[in-house]
Design a protein around this motif. Structure first.
Motif, mmCIF file in Angstrom:
data_model
loop_
_atom_site.group_PDB
_atom_site.id
_atom_site.type_symbol
_atom_site.label_atom_id
_atom_site.label_comp_id
_atom_site.label_asym_id
_atom_site.label_seq_id
_atom_site.Cartn_x
_atom_site.Cartn_y
_atom_site.Cartn_z
ATOM 1 N N ILE A 68 -17.960 -9.122 -8.491
ATOM 2 C CA ILE A 68 -17.215 -8.354 -9.478
ATOM 3 C C ILE A 68 -15.776 -8.857 -9.511
ATOM 4 C CG2 ILE A 68 -16.447 -6.059 -10.175
ATOM 5 C CD1 ILE A 68 -19.478 -6.332 -10.177
ATOM 6 N N THR A 69 -15.269 -9.163 -10.689
ATOM 7 C CA THR A 69 -13.885 -9.610 -10.846
ATOM 8 C C THR A 69 -13.173 -8.678 -11.813
ATOM 9 O OG1 THR A 69 -14.505 -11.921 -10.465
ATOM 10 C CG2 THR A 69 -12.374 -11.509 -11.516
ATOM 11 N N LEU A 70 -11.957 -8.254 -11.458
ATOM 12 C CA LEU A 70 -11.214 -7.345 -12.331
ATOM 13 C C LEU A 70 -9.713 -7.517 -12.141
ATOM 14 C CD1 LEU A 70 -11.004 -3.788 -10.849
ATOM 15 C CD2 LEU A 70 -12.406 -5.510 -9.737
ATOM 16 N N PRO A 71 -8.924 -7.049 -13.113
ATOM 17 C CA PRO A 71 -7.468 -7.112 -12.973
ATOM 18 C C PRO A 71 -6.991 -6.133 -11.901
ATOM 19 C CG PRO A 71 -8.125 -6.726 -15.255
ATOM 20 C CD PRO A 71 -9.321 -6.505 -14.418
ATOM 21 N N THR A 72 -5.963 -6.545 -11.178
ATOM 22 C CA THR A 72 -5.338 -5.669 -10.188
ATOM 23 C C THR A 72 -3.931 -6.208 -9.929
ATOM 24 O OG1 THR A 72 -5.610 -4.641 -8.009
ATOM 25 C CG2 THR A 72 -6.343 -6.928 -8.232
ATOM 26 N N THR A 73 -3.346 -5.839 -8.804
ATOM 27 C CA THR A 73 -2.005 -6.335 -8.480
ATOM 28 C C THR A 73 -2.009 -6.993 -7.111
ATOM 29 O OG1 THR A 73 -1.389 -4.181 -7.557
ATOM 30 C CG2 THR A 73 -0.816 -4.601 -9.865
ATOM 31 N N ASP A 74 -1.076 -7.936 -6.924
ATOM 32 C CA ASP A 74 -0.959 -8.579 -5.615
ATOM 33 C C ASP A 74 0.004 -7.787 -4.731
ATOM 34 O OD1 ASP A 74 1.658 -9.265 -6.373
ATOM 35 O OD2 ASP A 74 1.194 -11.386 -6.689
ATOM 36 N N ALA A 75 0.314 -8.321 -3.564
ATOM 37 C CA ALA A 75 1.150 -7.590 -2.604
ATOM 38 C C ALA A 75 2.546 -7.322 -3.133
ATOM 39 C CB ALA A 75 1.232 -8.366 -1.295
ATOM 40 N N PRO A 104 -1.562 -15.982 0.594
ATOM 41 C CA PRO A 104 -1.384 -17.164 -0.260
ATOM 42 C C PRO A 104 -0.794 -16.864 -1.626
ATOM 43 C CG PRO A 104 -3.479 -17.290 0.880
ATOM 44 C CD PRO A 104 -2.925 -15.920 1.152
ATOM 45 N N ALA A 105 -1.128 -15.707 -2.215
ATOM 46 C CA ALA A 105 -0.647 -15.391 -3.559
ATOM 47 C C ALA A 105 0.865 -15.206 -3.617
ATOM 48 C CB ALA A 105 -1.335 -14.125 -4.074
ATOM 49 N N VAL A 106 1.482 -14.854 -2.493
ATOM 50 C CA VAL A 106 2.936 -14.630 -2.478
ATOM 51 C C VAL A 106 3.661 -15.614 -1.576
ATOM 52 C CG1 VAL A 106 2.699 -12.188 -3.053
ATOM 53 C CG2 VAL A 106 2.717 -12.885 -0.644
ATOM 54 N N GLN A 107 2.929 -16.567 -1.008
ATOM 55 C CA GLN A 107 3.501 -17.501 -0.034
ATOM 56 C C GLN A 107 4.703 -18.250 -0.590
ATOM 57 O OE1 GLN A 107 1.676 -18.149 3.251
ATOM 58 N NE2 GLN A 107 3.804 -18.626 3.692
ATOM 59 N N ASP A 108 4.577 -18.746 -1.816
ATOM 60 C CA ASP A 108 5.641 -19.561 -2.404
ATOM 61 C C ASP A 108 6.934 -18.775 -2.594
ATOM 62 O OD1 ASP A 108 3.851 -21.630 -2.469
ATOM 63 O OD2 ASP A 108 3.400 -21.433 -4.608
ATOM 64 N N ALA A 109 6.825 -17.458 -2.714
ATOM 65 C CA ALA A 109 8.010 -16.645 -2.989
ATOM 66 C C ALA A 109 8.636 -16.049 -1.736
ATOM 67 C CB ALA A 109 7.636 -15.516 -3.946
ATOM 68 N N PRO A 114 10.854 -12.115 0.250
ATOM 69 C CA PRO A 114 9.869 -11.715 1.256
ATOM 70 C C PRO A 114 9.292 -10.339 0.949
ATOM 71 C CG PRO A 114 12.100 -11.541 2.126
ATOM 72 C CD PRO A 114 12.206 -12.244 0.815
ATOM 73 N N VAL A 115 8.002 -10.172 1.233
ATOM 74 C CA VAL A 115 7.339 -8.916 0.897
ATOM 75 C C VAL A 115 6.873 -8.153 2.131
ATOM 76 C CG1 VAL A 115 6.565 -9.784 -1.339
ATOM 77 C CG2 VAL A 115 5.066 -10.011 0.654
ATOM 78 N N ALA A 116 7.209 -8.642 3.318
ATOM 79 C CA ALA A 116 6.726 -7.984 4.537
ATOM 80 C C ALA A 116 7.134 -6.521 4.582
ATOM 81 C CB ALA A 116 7.239 -8.718 5.770
ATOM 82 N N ALA A 147 -0.767 -9.954 3.224
ATOM 83 C CA ALA A 147 0.670 -10.247 3.158
ATOM 84 C C ALA A 147 1.499 -9.022 3.507
ATOM 85 C CB ALA A 147 1.027 -10.725 1.751
ATOM 86 N N THR A 148 0.851 -7.923 3.876
ATOM 87 C CA THR A 148 1.522 -6.630 3.961
ATOM 88 C C THR A 148 1.520 -6.037 5.361
ATOM 89 O OG1 THR A 148 -0.553 -5.560 3.356
ATOM 90 C CG2 THR A 148 0.977 -6.049 1.576
ATOM 91 N N VAL A 149 2.453 -5.090 5.565
ATOM 92 C CA VAL A 149 2.515 -4.300 6.798
ATOM 93 C C VAL A 149 2.798 -2.859 6.369
ATOM 94 C CG1 VAL A 149 3.462 -4.159 9.144
ATOM 95 C CG2 VAL A 149 3.557 -6.331 7.913
ATOM 96 N N ASP A 150 1.894 -2.310 5.572
ATOM 97 C CA ASP A 150 2.169 -0.989 4.985
ATOM 98 C C ASP A 150 1.273 0.118 5.539
ATOM 99 O OD1 ASP A 150 -0.293 -1.433 3.748
ATOM 100 O OD2 ASP A 150 0.382 -0.725 1.781
ATOM 101 N N GLY A 151 0.499 -0.195 6.600
ATOM 102 C CA GLY A 151 -0.354 0.814 7.185
ATOM 103 C C GLY A 151 -1.456 1.312 6.276
ATOM 104 N N GLY A 152 -1.761 0.555 5.231
ATOM 105 C CA GLY A 152 -2.790 0.952 4.276
ATOM 106 C C GLY A 152 -2.329 1.998 3.273
ATOM 107 N N THR A 153 -1.028 2.297 3.235
ATOM 108 C CA THR A 153 -0.559 3.357 2.344
ATOM 109 C C THR A 153 -0.648 2.978 0.871
ATOM 110 O OG1 THR A 153 1.724 2.609 2.745
ATOM 111 C CG2 THR A 153 0.921 4.484 4.047
#
Length: 381
Positions: A68-75, A104-109, A114-116, A147-153
């Protein structure tokens, strides 16, 4: 599982079961190229390739079902597309956190943005919610490569549970904001999605906080500096305090602590934590592939990954495969781009060379393993 056929007797029997070499080769490509290298030396070998994963990118594709493929958002909150596997007969969705929320989707930026501290897992929550609408009653969620450290929030927000500060205001996105967490607004929780069975496949059985926790071990590779690491470790600790989750539970640091938020959500729905399990992703994939039985019948089992290091023993593919193979008493080998720790006694090791083509590196490595095996084996077949 794919066989590379041989012309005559299937002896020796070689199982090739590597992880993906991230960003360079899928697990299936790596297995096939290593197997071709073995065949170049042992022409009558019976070779079976068994692509592996540990909960990271590519794990969901190893399971049977519709993609299944659908639109969503990256980190970083940008629009993207992501895929997962839905097995209708099992009412199970196999989803990788890395698919929508991967590094990988945010590596270049990362250097400039930084998105950590600010990235979140909302995009993964979108996939989970979609799976529930298709009939999923069970989510098998691969926790590697985030790419995240958000505790699943972020997932919680996508499922209708919003983190609040002490004044009742919604928190900003990302892990850093969790130091101000006071409660959750659950008035609009997506009850069917939140009530599903959860199996979380940890790529590393590390705790949420502390010296071996999510922030200190994985934060720097996600763009966190020293101050960010301390802030994120404190934030995850506070999230555990608010949710009543043990910050030292094995695997709860994987994917930036995703298991923390989901454990709280599952307990909220069911009144207990019996409907959520955190397990070694590599071990689950190996069991699904029948690795124990394959190892019993094999003459040689080859595994591999990009780096064989101190994190390998915390639940990575090579460690899981080696444990199974050594229990079977079968000869084992590891192919890796680099080795910073020793392999177990008796295990053959081959480090990739500097050929610009990874395909050729892996073929050469397979040939080198075959030569080492022939030099050390006393009985073949």
């Amino acid at each position: 599982m794919t066989q590379i056929t041989s012309s005559d007797a299937p002896s020796p029997t070689v199982i090739v079961a590597p992880d993906a070499f991230k960003g360079s080769a899928t697990a299936e490509e790596a297995a096939r190229w290593i197997g071709e290298g073995v065949r170049s030396i042992i022409q009558d070998a019976h070779i079976t390739i068994v692509p592996m994963a540990d909960g990271g990118e590519g794990t969901s594709s190893l399971f049977d079902g519709e993609r299944i493929t659908l639109p969503t958002t990256d980190a970083a909150g940008r629009l993207t597309e992501a895929s997962y596997t839905f097995n209708r007969e099992e009412a199970t969705a196999y989803i990788d956190v890395a698919a929508a929320t991967g590094l990988p989707a945010v590596q270049d930026a990362l250097e400039d943005h930084p998105v950590a501290t600010t990235g979140d897992t909302y995009g993964t929550g979108v996939l989970i919610a979609d799976a529930e609408t298709r009939g999923a009653r069970r989510i098998v969620l691969g926790l590697g490569g985030s790419a995240t450290v958000d505790g699943g929030t972020g997932i919680l927000v996508a499922l209708g549970a919003h983190p609040l500060d002490s004044a009742g205001h919604p928190l900003n996105q990302g892990g850093a904001a969790l130091v101000d967490l006071a409660d959750f607004d659950t008035a609009r929780v997506n009850i069917p999605a939140a009530s599903m069975e959860w199996v979380l496949l940890a790529d590393a059985l590390v705790p949420a906080t502390g010296k071996r926790g999510a922030a200190r071990i994985f934060g720097p590779q996600k763009g966190a500096d020293a101050n960010d690491v301390e802030l994120l470790d404190r934030a995850l600790g506070h999230l555990c305090d608010v949710t009543g989750v043990d910050p030292q539970a094995a695997g709860y640091g994987a994917a930036g602590g995703v298991a923390i938020g989901l454990t709280w959500l599952s307990a909220l729905m069911h009144g207990n934590t019996e409907h959520i399990t955190v397990v070694s992703g590599a071990r689950v994939v190996a069991e699904a592939a029948g690795m124990a039985e394959l190892a019993q019948k094999a003459s040689l089992v080859i595994t591999g990954e990009g780096r064989y290091d101190e994190q390998t023993a915390e639940g990575k593919v090579a460690s899981a495969v080696l444990d199974i193979v050594q229990q079977a008493g079968t000869t084992a080998a590891v192919v890796a781009g680099s080795f910073s720790v020793e392999v177990p006694d008796g295990v053959l090791r081959v480090e990739l060379n500097d050929d610009p083509s990874l395909e050729e590196q892996l073929r050469r490595a397979g040939a080198d393993v075959a030569i080492a095996y022939l030099n050390t084996a006393t009985v073949q077949g």
